[in-house]
Design an enzyme around this catalytic site. Structure first.
Site, PDB file in Angstrom:
ATOM      1  N   LYS A  63       0.821  -1.217   0.000  1.00  0.00           N
ATOM      2  CA  LYS A  63       0.000   0.000   0.000  1.00  0.00           C
ATOM      3  C   LYS A  63       0.856   1.269   0.000  1.00  0.00           C
ATOM      4  CE  LYS A  63      -4.103  -2.188   1.834  1.00  0.00           C
ATOM      5  NZ  LYS A  63      -4.882  -2.573   3.007  1.00  0.00           N
ATOM      6  N   ARG A  81      -2.236 -10.591   4.620  1.00  0.00           N
ATOM      7  CA  ARG A  81      -2.876 -10.501   3.299  1.00  0.00           C
ATOM      8  C   ARG A  81      -1.882  -9.856   2.348  1.00  0.00           C
ATOM      9  NH1 ARG A  81      -5.622  -7.060   0.169  1.00  0.00           N
ATOM     10  NH2 ARG A  81      -7.371  -7.847  -1.049  1.00  0.00           N
TER      11      ARG A  81
HETATM   12  N1  PMM Z   1      -7.032  -4.232   1.690  1.00  0.00           N
HETATM   13  C1  PMM Z   1      -7.552  -4.173   0.460  1.00  0.00           C
HETATM   14  C2  PMM Z   1      -8.632  -4.993   0.088  1.00  0.00           C
HETATM   15  N2  PMM Z   1      -9.154  -5.886   0.961  1.00  0.00           N
HETATM   16  N3  PMM Z   1      -9.150  -6.876   3.093  1.00  0.00           N
HETATM   17  C3  PMM Z   1      -8.654  -6.958   4.333  1.00  0.00           C
HETATM   18  N4  PMM Z   1      -9.176  -7.827   5.212  1.00  0.00           N
HETATM   19  N5  PMM Z   1      -7.619  -6.169   4.748  1.00  0.00           N
HETATM   20  C4  PMM Z   1      -7.042  -5.251   3.928  1.00  0.00           C
HETATM   21  O1  PMM Z   1      -6.120  -4.538   4.372  1.00  0.00           O
HETATM   22  C5  PMM Z   1      -7.555  -5.125   2.592  1.00  0.00           C
HETATM   23  C6  PMM Z   1      -8.624  -5.979   2.215  1.00  0.00           C
HETATM   24  C7  PMM Z   1      -6.982  -3.194  -0.531  1.00  0.00           C
HETATM   25  O2  PMM Z   1      -5.705  -3.579  -0.923  1.00  0.00           O
HETATM   26  P1  PMM Z   1      -5.350  -4.345  -2.311  1.00  0.00           P
HETATM   27  O3  PMM Z   1      -5.592  -3.354  -3.418  1.00  0.00           O
HETATM   28  O4  PMM Z   1      -3.931  -4.773  -2.174  1.00  0.00           O
HETATM   29  O5  PMM Z   1      -6.297  -5.520  -2.448  1.00  0.00           O
END
Ligand code: PMM
Length: 294
Positions: free
Chosen positions: A228, A269
């Site tokens: 991020k 994640r």
């Molecule tokens: N971040 C993104 C999308 N989904 N879900 C959880 N549980 N935690 C997060 O920090 C999260 C998520 C957005 O990031 P990406 O673009 O790398 O998917």
């Protein structure tokens, strides 16, 4: 409703984190948007994440990058369902990253075993009812969130007691209470501080440094640094101030994963499953050498 007895296998204590591989089936997610928008490419990537050792593949059809436009429900279902169904049919453990009850229900029907709701039930409380009422023994991830992406930067202030950490602990506690009130078993809930969601870079660092305070809520924690922008800012070019590009943030991401693993996070994640598992292997081996000091 299913009989949920004993510890859910995904939540059984084991001393090192689960790795959740990110699979955004979107044209516009900030880190991998557009790369897996086609079903075959998405399935191939999901299988690769699983082969790399991901405990879960997190399939999402809505970009949550700051300012993103929401897809309508039909569009989100179209993106997500064939990928969830295809991976689940291959025996891959799938979580669905959605804030919508309709999508959560269809994805669970298609074989998802985890509902990853970045709004923790705030965007659509019906998600909680879907999880509570499902036949399958599901895990529910409730992330800290305040507003949809197009307006979330206006919600990034934490003036109450304890600043951002106090605010996130209180609001996640409320989401946990809402989930259990809806009938989601407390021992099936995972909490997530929601790095980057209505948060500045400073907020993200404060939260990462306070994972122990978040753990006091009594539930496992998922940490999603996933390359991020706070990492881009950390690594900005000293001369121009330009943030480090998304593709060149992975080493820093692995460092975050390492420290989160050491701090006891339940899950990470991430985009690069192999690199993350290498970091987890180091943490495990380090602890083995010094179990009392870990
Ligand atoms: N971040 C993104 C999308 N989904 N879900 C959880 N549980 N935690 C997060 O920090 C999260 C998520 C957005 O990031 P990406 O673009 O790398 O998917």
């Amino acid at each position: 409703m299913s009989e949920r007895t004993g510890v859910h296998p995904l939540l059984a204590p084991r001393g090192w984190p689960r790795v959740m591989g990110v699979l955004n089936v979107t044209p516009d997610s900030f880190s991998d948007g557009g790369r897996w928008a086609d079903v075959d490419a998405a399935l191939a990537h999901g299988r690769r994440l699983a082969a790399d050792g991901a405990d879960l593949v997190d399939v999402g059809g809505e970009s949550t990058r700051p300012g993103a436009r929401r897809p309508d429900v039909a569009e989100e279902l179209d993106r997500v369902l064939p990928v969830v169904a295809g991976l689940a049919a291959d025996g891959v453990a799938v979580s669905v990253d959605t804030m919508r009850a309709e999508v959560a229900a269809a994805a669970v029907e298609a074989g998802a075993t985890v509902v990853n709701d970045v709004s923790g039930g705030l965007a659509d409380p019906g998600v909680l009812d879907v999880v509570a009422g499902a036949d399958a023994d599901l895990v529910y991830v409730a992330m800290h969130w305040r507003a949809h992406s197009h307006e979330m930067t206006g919600f990034a202030s934490y003036d109450g007691p304890g600043g951002v950490v106090g605010g996130v602990v209180a609001e996640l506690g409320d989401r946990l209470a809402a989930a259990t009130k809806a009938g989601v078993p407390e021992d099936r809930v995972v909490l997530d501080p929601g790095l980057g969601f209505a948060k500045t870079g400073e907020h993200n660092w404060d939260l990462l440094a306070a994972l122990d305070e978040l753990s006091a809520l009594g539930r496992p924690l998922l940490v999603g640094a996933s390359r991020k922008s706070f990492l881009g800012s950390l690594l900005a070019d000293p001369d121009t101030g330009a943030p480090r590009s998304v593709g060149e943030r992975e080493a820093a991401n692995v460092a975050v994963s390492t420290l989160a693993a050491q701090a006891g996070a339940w899950g990470l994640r991430v985009h690069d499953v192999r690199a993350t598992l290498d970091a987890v292997a180091v943490v495990r081996r380090w602890r083995q050498a010094a179990p009392d000091r870990a």
